[in-house]
Design a protein around this motif. Structure first.
Motif, PDB file in Angstrom:
ATOM      1  N   PRO A   1       0.540  -1.269  -0.028  1.00  0.00           N
ATOM      2  CA  PRO A   1      -0.290  -0.111  -0.183  1.00  0.00           C
ATOM      3  C   PRO A   1       1.039   1.412   0.439  1.00  0.00           C
ATOM      4  CG  PRO A   1       0.015  -0.944   2.070  1.00  0.00           C
ATOM      5  CD  PRO A   1       0.607  -1.682   1.305  1.00  0.00           C
TER       6      PRO A   1
ATOM      7  N   ALA B   1      -3.567   5.166  -0.504  1.00  0.00           N
ATOM      8  CA  ALA B   1      -3.995   5.668   0.581  1.00  0.00           C
ATOM      9  C   ALA B   1      -3.044   7.016   0.048  1.00  0.00           C
ATOM     10  CB  ALA B   1      -4.092   4.810   1.105  1.00  0.00           C
TER      11      ALA B   1
ATOM     12  N   VAL C   1      -3.324   9.532   3.702  1.00  0.00           N
ATOM     13  CA  VAL C   1      -3.285   9.071   4.695  1.00  0.00           C
ATOM     14  C   VAL C   1      -1.565   8.653   4.521  1.00  0.00           C
ATOM     15  CG1 VAL C   1      -2.696   7.717   6.826  1.00  0.00           C
ATOM     16  CG2 VAL C   1      -4.785   8.023   5.987  1.00  0.00           C
TER      17      VAL C   1
ATOM     18  N   PHE D   1       2.141   7.391   5.043  1.00  0.00           N
ATOM     19  CA  PHE D   1       2.988   7.432   6.004  1.00  0.00           C
ATOM     20  C   PHE D   1       3.685   6.560   5.681  1.00  0.00           C
ATOM     21  CE2 PHE D   1       3.458   2.599   5.017  1.00  0.00           C
ATOM     22  CZ  PHE D   1       2.041   2.304   3.228  1.00  0.00           C
TER      23      PHE D   1
ATOM     24  N   THR E   1       8.371   1.312  10.759  1.00  0.00           N
ATOM     25  CA  THR E   1       6.610   1.933  10.817  1.00  0.00           C
ATOM     26  C   THR E   1       5.563   1.950  10.881  1.00  0.00           C
ATOM     27  OG1 THR E   1       8.637   3.637  11.434  1.00  0.00           O
ATOM     28  CG2 THR E   1       5.658   4.368  11.678  1.00  0.00           C
ATOM     29  N   ALA E   2       5.200   1.585   9.553  1.00  0.00           N
ATOM     30  CA  ALA E   2       4.258   0.419   8.386  1.00  0.00           C
ATOM     31  C   ALA E   2       3.680  -0.754   8.870  1.00  0.00           C
ATOM     32  CB  ALA E   2       4.122   0.672   6.998  1.00  0.00           C
TER      33      ALA E   2
ATOM     34  N   GLU F   1       2.788  -0.606  12.847  1.00  0.00           N
ATOM     35  CA  GLU F   1       1.169   0.913  13.492  1.00  0.00           C
ATOM     36  C   GLU F   1       0.708  -0.766  12.186  1.00  0.00           C
ATOM     37  OE1 GLU F   1       1.804   4.390  11.315  1.00  0.00           O
ATOM     38  OE2 GLU F   1       2.782   4.717  12.888  1.00  0.00           O
ATOM     39  N   GLY F   2       0.522  -1.728  11.463  1.00  0.00           N
ATOM     40  CA  GLY F   2      -0.561  -2.805  11.427  1.00  0.00           C
ATOM     41  C   GLY F   2      -0.968  -2.117   9.511  1.00  0.00           C
ATOM     42  N   THR F   3      -0.409  -0.909   9.336  1.00  0.00           N
ATOM     43  CA  THR F   3      -0.388  -0.816   7.736  1.00  0.00           C
ATOM     44  C   THR F   3      -0.012  -1.403   6.519  1.00  0.00           C
ATOM     45  OG1 THR F   3      -0.462   1.706   8.644  1.00  0.00           O
ATOM     46  CG2 THR F   3       0.006   1.665   5.650  1.00  0.00           C
ATOM     47  N   LEU F   4       1.224  -2.131   7.185  1.00  0.00           N
ATOM     48  CA  LEU F   4       0.804  -3.668   6.419  1.00  0.00           C
ATOM     49  C   LEU F   4       1.193  -4.850   6.757  1.00  0.00           C
ATOM     50  CD1 LEU F   4       4.771  -1.736   4.403  1.00  0.00           C
ATOM     51  CD2 LEU F   4       2.726  -2.708   3.668  1.00  0.00           C
ATOM     52  N   ALA F   5       0.652  -5.591   7.101  1.00  0.00           N
ATOM     53  CA  ALA F   5      -0.116  -6.804   7.682  1.00  0.00           C
ATOM     54  C   ALA F   5       0.864  -7.751   7.825  1.00  0.00           C
ATOM     55  CB  ALA F   5      -1.173  -7.136   7.818  1.00  0.00           C
TER      56      ALA F   5
END
Length: 259
Positions: A9, A13, A16, A18, A39-40, A43-47
């Motif tokens: 992602p 997006a 946001v 990130f 960081t991604a 923070e859960g942006t990259l699962a």
């Protein structure tokens, strides 16, 4: 999602952002990329399991593939990414076994470090540790708590002046960051952790090496076991849901018979 990113992602997006695009001259390009990806992930942006496509990352940062490969190697060494031959890199999954092992190793290293540090603590270093302990206790933001928690722990060990030991502990803190954040889903355990921090600090103030080492070890081993149970039970629940059934309750073991 942009098909070119293949699940990564970066371009999908814009609302946001990130990941920083600008590379500052004070840090290497690969380090900036690694920090942004870390960081991604945190923070859960990259699962867990998400692909880390070198070409997509390189396009996002407007760099060649070389610093991207270096960044991915760094993340792999820290436990954030998994790199498979001919398959590329993906975000490392959360592992109950890894969580427990990280905290087992930390318990050994940090109990050693605190024992070495206590004779060298001063009034000033104890005041700093007290300030950091209270800051971690009051922090409600998971991202900030992780940093404050690490700062408190490291303030207890810093007077030991053991650079290699400190480096190993710092690496383990980083590897355990994703797991520590899970405590915020279990608030009662964060409260317990805060009380344990206070008890450890009190032992350091008294100069009680044996008590401080024992408290640090118990604190970290307890956290590891908590995370192990949480992740194991969550994996069982997810597996049961995927199979369309409820997870089975654990059967009580029969009482041993007397011989």
């Amino acid at each position: 999602m942009n098909d070119a990113t293949d699940g990564f992602p970066l371009d999908s997006a814009p609302r946001v952002p990130f990941l920083p695009v600008t590379v500052t001259p004070r840090a290497s390009t690969s380090r900036v990329i690694a920090d942004a990806l870390r960081t991604a992930i945190v923070e859960g942006t990259l699962a867990p399991g998400a692909p880390l496509r070198q070409d997509a990352i390189a396009r996002h940062f407007s760099v060649s593939a070389i610093p991207v490969r270096e960044a991915l190697r760094q993340l792999e060494s820290e436990g954030w990414a998994k790199v498979a031959v001919h398959k590329g890199a993906t975000v490392a999954p959360l592992s109950a076994e890894e969580a427990r092992e990280i905290y087992e190793i930390r318990s050994a290293l940090e109990s050693l470090a605190i024992g070495l540090a206590i004779p060298r603590h001063t009034a000033a270093t104890l005041r700093e540790a007290e300030t950091l302990c209270r800051a971690a206790e009051a922090e409600l933001d998971p991202a900030l708590y992780v940093a404050r928690n690490e700062a408190f722990h490291m303030s207890l060990y810093a007077p030991a002046a053991r650079s290699q030991l400190e480096e190993m502990i710092t690496t383990l803190h980083r590897r355990g960051e994703r797991y520590l954040r899970l405590k915020f889903g279990l608030p009662v355990y964060k409260d317990e952790s805060d009380r344990e921090h206070t008890a450890i600090l009190d032992a350091v103030r008294r100069g009680d090496i044996e008590a401080a080492r024992s408290l640090v070890a118990a604190h970290l081993l307890g956290t590891g076991e908590l995370l192990y149970r949480f992740l194991t039970e969550r994996a069982q629940a997810e597996a049961a849901q995927a199979n369309g059934r409820k997870p089975r309750a654990k059967r009580a073991r029969p009482a041993p018979t007397e011989s």
